[in-house]
Design an enzyme around this catalytic site. Sequence first.
Site, PDB file in Angstrom:
ATOM      1  N   ARG A 233      20.454   1.754  -5.477  1.00 22.26           N
ATOM      2  CA  ARG A 233      20.255   2.349  -4.158  1.00 22.26           C
ATOM      3  C   ARG A 233      20.504   3.848  -4.216  1.00 22.26           C
ATOM      4  O   ARG A 233      21.437   4.314  -4.870  1.00 22.26           O
ATOM      5  CB  ARG A 233      21.213   1.715  -3.138  1.00 22.26           C
ATOM      6  N   GLU A 262      13.969   7.177   2.091  1.00 22.76           N
ATOM      7  CA  GLU A 262      12.730   6.602   1.575  1.00 22.76           C
ATOM      8  C   GLU A 262      11.787   6.275   2.731  1.00 22.76           C
ATOM      9  O   GLU A 262      12.243   5.823   3.777  1.00 22.76           O
ATOM     10  CB  GLU A 262      13.032   5.336   0.761  1.00 22.76           C
ATOM     11  N   HIS A 281      10.779   3.503  -5.910  1.00 25.08           N
ATOM     12  CA  HIS A 281      11.540   2.271  -5.633  1.00 25.08           C
ATOM     13  C   HIS A 281      10.691   1.040  -5.939  1.00 25.08           C
ATOM     14  O   HIS A 281      10.542   0.125  -5.123  1.00 25.08           O
ATOM     15  CB  HIS A 281      12.025   2.232  -4.188  1.00 25.08           C
ATOM     16  N   GLY A 283      11.016  -0.697  -9.038  1.00 25.88           N
ATOM     17  CA  GLY A 283      11.568  -1.456 -10.156  1.00 25.88           C
ATOM     18  C   GLY A 283      11.396  -2.950 -10.030  1.00 25.88           C
ATOM     19  O   GLY A 283      11.093  -3.642 -11.008  1.00 25.88           O
TER      20      GLY A 283
END
Length: 307
Positions: A233, A262, A281, A283
């Site tokens: 995060r 984000e 973001h 992953g």
Amino acid sequence: MSAIKPTFLVTGSDLAAAALALLHDHEVVYAGKTPTEDHIVALCRQHDPVAIIVRYSKVGAAAMDAAPSLKVISKHGSGTDTIDKSAAAARGIQVVAAAGANAAAVAEHALALLMACAKSVVTLDARMRQGHWDKATHKSVELEGRTVGLIGLGAIGQRFARMADAMGMRVLGFDPFAKELPDYIERAELATIWRESDVISLHCPLTPENAKLLNAQTLGACKKGVIVVNTARGGLIDEPALLAAIRSGQVGSAGLDSFAAEPMTAPHPFHGEARITLSPHIGGVTADAYVKMGVAAAKNALAVLQG
């Protein structure tokens, strides 16, 4: 006349077919690709869902109050920081997560970011496209024999640890909640991780206690030239402090998949730094993880509803 089916609200625009098959006895309502909190509240008021599957945006007290039939909030992934868990507990609403469903995807992405940093993949690619051949002047970082410090030893952290061990790295790990660990992970306090790690990789949830865990003080306690990887995060890192550490050389490079705000908007201070490798973001976003997370989120919610 058929009975009205109870509703599942998905805070996204889709759900894997295998997950939808599990929800055949329910109506499924989608909030769209980029739902706002206000939009989620409005949908809760309109449809009174018994369950919410959280993909994007936040689910707070207002949404819960707008859905009196709500029994469970199920995260489409492992991190539940976008759900107001205190508000849920106060209303008797269970919060569940698809822990481990995206572990392989996220751990692989963390490794990809580490390799990109250590081997200057993005920079060398750009240089070659500009006509340069830097073989005589560039030296990459060899990871064998180096120390990686992992903060968070859940399913993702332990999978990443196994990859690092396979590359011949020494693995230090900090996680006060982790029980049994494989013998290749050395338990270490944070002070030891800052002092001894050549690489620091974050794999912990964001909580009020660990917000801005990497800051000017902790980065200053690290080895000069440390590599920082974050697939957890964004709030775990004090971003201005990281930027300053990159510019001073205290941090050699960083691979970041999550950010304080984000989606990231342009221009952003990170954009001009060649030694920061960025990804949106993503992953845990693979075709396989999409199915695993959707199925787990649906099963977890149904388990609560079925008692």
